[in-house]
Motif scaffolding. Structure first.
Motif, PDB file in Angstrom:
ATOM      1  N   LYS A 102      30.507  42.536  41.632  1.00  0.00           N
ATOM      2  CA  LYS A 102      30.045  43.612  40.753  1.00  0.00           C
ATOM      3  C   LYS A 102      31.233  44.298  40.085  1.00  0.00           C
ATOM      4  CE  LYS A 102      25.997  44.607  43.638  1.00  0.00           C
ATOM      5  NZ  LYS A 102      25.306  45.649  44.446  1.00  0.00           N
ATOM      6  N   PHE A 103      30.970  44.894  38.936  1.00  0.00           N
ATOM      7  CA  PHE A 103      31.996  45.656  38.223  1.00  0.00           C
ATOM      8  C   PHE A 103      32.553  46.753  39.130  1.00  0.00           C
ATOM      9  CE2 PHE A 103      32.963  49.555  35.867  1.00  0.00           C
ATOM     10  CZ  PHE A 103      34.041  49.105  35.113  1.00  0.00           C
ATOM     11  N   GLY A 104      33.875  46.842  39.180  1.00  0.00           N
ATOM     12  CA  GLY A 104      34.530  47.878  39.958  1.00  0.00           C
ATOM     13  C   GLY A 104      34.728  47.543  41.421  1.00  0.00           C
ATOM     14  N   GLU A 105      34.203  46.396  41.881  1.00  0.00           N
ATOM     15  CA  GLU A 105      34.318  46.030  43.298  1.00  0.00           C
ATOM     16  C   GLU A 105      35.768  45.710  43.653  1.00  0.00           C
ATOM     17  OE1 GLU A 105      32.552  42.575  46.318  1.00  0.00           O
ATOM     18  OE2 GLU A 105      31.496  43.055  44.448  1.00  0.00           O
ATOM     19  N   GLU A 106      36.222  46.249  44.782  1.00  0.00           N
ATOM     20  CA  GLU A 106      37.578  45.957  45.244  1.00  0.00           C
ATOM     21  C   GLU A 106      37.630  44.534  45.793  1.00  0.00           C
ATOM     22  OE1 GLU A 106      40.319  48.852  47.324  1.00  0.00           O
ATOM     23  OE2 GLU A 106      39.836  47.496  48.996  1.00  0.00           O
ATOM     24  N   VAL A 107      38.665  43.798  45.421  1.00  0.00           N
ATOM     25  CA  VAL A 107      38.775  42.391  45.827  1.00  0.00           C
ATOM     26  C   VAL A 107      40.213  42.059  46.210  1.00  0.00           C
ATOM     27  CG1 VAL A 107      36.823  41.515  44.474  1.00  0.00           C
ATOM     28  CG2 VAL A 107      39.055  41.766  43.380  1.00  0.00           C
ATOM     29  N   ASP A 108      40.361  40.978  46.986  1.00  0.00           N
ATOM     30  CA  ASP A 108      41.681  40.446  47.322  1.00  0.00           C
ATOM     31  C   ASP A 108      42.045  39.370  46.310  1.00  0.00           C
ATOM     32  OD1 ASP A 108      42.070  41.969  49.707  1.00  0.00           O
ATOM     33  OD2 ASP A 108      40.680  40.628  50.745  1.00  0.00           O
ATOM     34  N   LEU A 109      43.256  39.426  45.805  1.00  0.00           N
ATOM     35  CA  LEU A 109      43.708  38.483  44.778  1.00  0.00           C
ATOM     36  C   LEU A 109      44.909  37.691  45.274  1.00  0.00           C
ATOM     37  CD1 LEU A 109      43.687  40.924  41.702  1.00  0.00           C
ATOM     38  CD2 LEU A 109      41.821  39.469  42.495  1.00  0.00           C
ATOM     39  N   MET A 110      44.982  36.442  44.838  1.00  0.00           N
ATOM     40  CA  MET A 110      46.172  35.619  45.049  1.00  0.00           C
ATOM     41  C   MET A 110      46.486  34.890  43.745  1.00  0.00           C
ATOM     42  SD  MET A 110      46.887  32.340  47.571  1.00  0.00           S
ATOM     43  CE  MET A 110      47.036  33.237  49.109  1.00  0.00           C
ATOM     44  N   ILE A 111      47.673  35.094  43.233  1.00  0.00           N
ATOM     45  CA  ILE A 111      48.084  34.434  41.991  1.00  0.00           C
ATOM     46  C   ILE A 111      48.308  32.949  42.250  1.00  0.00           C
ATOM     47  CG2 ILE A 111      49.939  34.242  40.285  1.00  0.00           C
ATOM     48  CD1 ILE A 111      50.316  37.265  40.525  1.00  0.00           C
ATOM     49  N   TYR A 112      47.766  32.094  41.356  1.00  0.00           N
ATOM     50  CA  TYR A 112      48.016  30.659  41.554  1.00  0.00           C
ATOM     51  C   TYR A 112      48.566  29.947  40.324  1.00  0.00           C
ATOM     52  CZ  TYR A 112      43.474  29.271  39.388  1.00  0.00           C
ATOM     53  OH  TYR A 112      42.414  29.056  38.531  1.00  0.00           O
ATOM     54  N   GLU A 113      48.508  30.575  39.147  1.00  0.00           N
ATOM     55  CA  GLU A 113      49.029  29.899  37.958  1.00  0.00           C
ATOM     56  C   GLU A 113      49.224  30.937  36.853  1.00  0.00           C
ATOM     57  OE1 GLU A 113      47.420  26.546  34.787  1.00  0.00           O
ATOM     58  OE2 GLU A 113      46.716  26.448  36.864  1.00  0.00           O
ATOM     59  N   PHE A 114      50.218  30.685  35.987  1.00  0.00           N
ATOM     60  CA  PHE A 114      50.477  31.596  34.878  1.00  0.00           C
ATOM     61  C   PHE A 114      50.110  30.930  33.554  1.00  0.00           C
ATOM     62  CE2 PHE A 114      53.272  33.031  38.261  1.00  0.00           C
ATOM     63  CZ  PHE A 114      53.034  34.399  38.253  1.00  0.00           C
ATOM     64  N   THR A 115      49.543  31.716  32.634  1.00  0.00           N
ATOM     65  CA  THR A 115      49.190  31.243  31.300  1.00  0.00           C
ATOM     66  C   THR A 115      49.735  32.241  30.281  1.00  0.00           C
ATOM     67  OG1 THR A 115      47.097  32.459  31.063  1.00  0.00           O
ATOM     68  CG2 THR A 115      47.030  30.387  32.299  1.00  0.00           C
ATOM     69  N   ASP A 116      49.513  31.960  29.006  1.00  0.00           N
ATOM     70  CA  ASP A 116      49.948  32.894  27.967  1.00  0.00           C
ATOM     71  C   ASP A 116      49.221  34.232  28.070  1.00  0.00           C
ATOM     72  OD1 ASP A 116      51.675  31.017  26.951  1.00  0.00           O
ATOM     73  OD2 ASP A 116      50.282  30.284  25.417  1.00  0.00           O
ATOM     74  N   LEU A 117      48.011  34.215  28.619  1.00  0.00           N
ATOM     75  CA  LEU A 117      47.227  35.450  28.738  1.00  0.00           C
ATOM     76  C   LEU A 117      47.625  36.287  29.948  1.00  0.00           C
ATOM     77  CD1 LEU A 117      43.638  34.156  27.845  1.00  0.00           C
ATOM     78  CD2 LEU A 117      45.174  35.525  26.415  1.00  0.00           C
ATOM     79  N   GLY A 118      48.123  35.644  30.985  1.00  0.00           N
ATOM     80  CA  GLY A 118      48.460  36.368  32.203  1.00  0.00           C
ATOM     81  C   GLY A 118      48.503  35.443  33.397  1.00  0.00           C
TER      82      GLY A 118
END
Length: 276
Positions: free
Chosen positions: A142-158
């Motif tokens: 849902k919008f605003g839900e707190e989540v755990d993130l792990m970066i796995y790849e970079f692109t021109d957007l982020g």
């Protein structure tokens, strides 16, 4: 049910000079003597990691692997061969990454984010093709839900990120502070779920609560640093991002609010807790 590539609780059936033989529905599994706890006897239940040895036989170990099947982990390439790469994951037998599971050829001594899986022969392997393991249809977020993130790849957007170990998302470049690398873990929030099921995430809470979150981070960092931080509204965005993981704009709003509320003092080159 026996789970290959994971920890299992198994009962000792018998002891021999080779080690302990553990009972399982797949037959007896050897826990080699060098990995067997002292004083182990028949009837004891032990927690062991199960995998296949070099002869594709089930084997148990008390060694602790750096990851289990289903996990994402950053691991170092120990060696290369004509059929793929071998990663150090903390066990005697190295972890295999087939060439077909390498988006770019892996280099010895470099680290890569991989996902562990069982191949068709139930051997543990790893893949650097992260996207194919992520759910793209059923998105119970849902919008605003707190989540755990792990970066796995970079692109021109982020940065492409793994959300809660299950879903794919995008963290835009303007929110990448410091020098993140694949495997970097962050706390974030769902910002948008698009019609095509793609998910945008942010490191900031929306609205007023976002400012409160930034203020809280500054206060906690100040407390952990003895009440002083060598940051001010003249500090570079890069330095602010590395220390506090927020933009300079957010930082300036937050310290302005904290100053008005009487929590901090401001100088030309620093901020400090008022009671310090």
């Amino acid at each position: 049910m026996l789970e290959i590539g994971k920890y299992n609780q198994l009962e000792v059936k018998k002891i021999s000079s080779f080690g302990a033989y553990l009972a399982s529905e797949a037959g007896e599994i050897l826990l080699p003597q060098k990995y067997a706890p002292d004083g182990l006897k028949p009837g004891d239940v032990v927690k062991v990691f199960i995998y296949l040895d070099s002869d594709d036989r089930l084997i148990a170990t008390s060694q602790i692997p750096k990851a289990q099947v289903g996990d994402f982990a950053v691991l170092e390439v120990k060696d290369n061969s004509p059929i793929g790469a071998f990663l150090d994951w903390g066990l005697e037998k190295d972890l295999f990454v087939p060439f077909s599971e390498q988006p770019v050829p892996m280099k010895k001594r470099e680290k890569y984010l991989v996902r562990l899986y069982l191949d068709r022969s139930e051997r543990i392997a790893a893949s650097a093709k992260i996207g194919k393991f992520l759910e793209a249809e059923l998105i119970p977020l849902k919008f605003g839900e707190e989540v755990d993130l792990m970066i796995y790849e970079f692109t021109d957007l982020g940065a492409k990120v793994i959300i809660n170990g299950l879903y794919a998302g995008l963290l835009f470049r303007n929110e990448l502070y410091g020098k993140p690398v694949p495997g970097t873990r962050l706390k974030g929030y769902v910002n948008k779920i698009r019609e095509d099921k793609k998910i945008d995430v942010t490191l900031r809470r929306s609205g007023y609560s976002g400012i409160d979150g930034s203020k809280e981070r500054i206060m906690k960092t100040l407390e952990a640093s003895g009440g002083f931080l060598p940051l001010s509204d003249k500090s570079s965005p890069v330095l602010i991002g590395e220390v506090l993981k927020m933009s300079k704009k957010t930082f300036k709003k937050a310290i302005g609010s904290l100053y008005k509320d009487g929590f901090i003092e401001l100088t030309e080159e620093s901020i400090k807790l008022r009671n310090k």
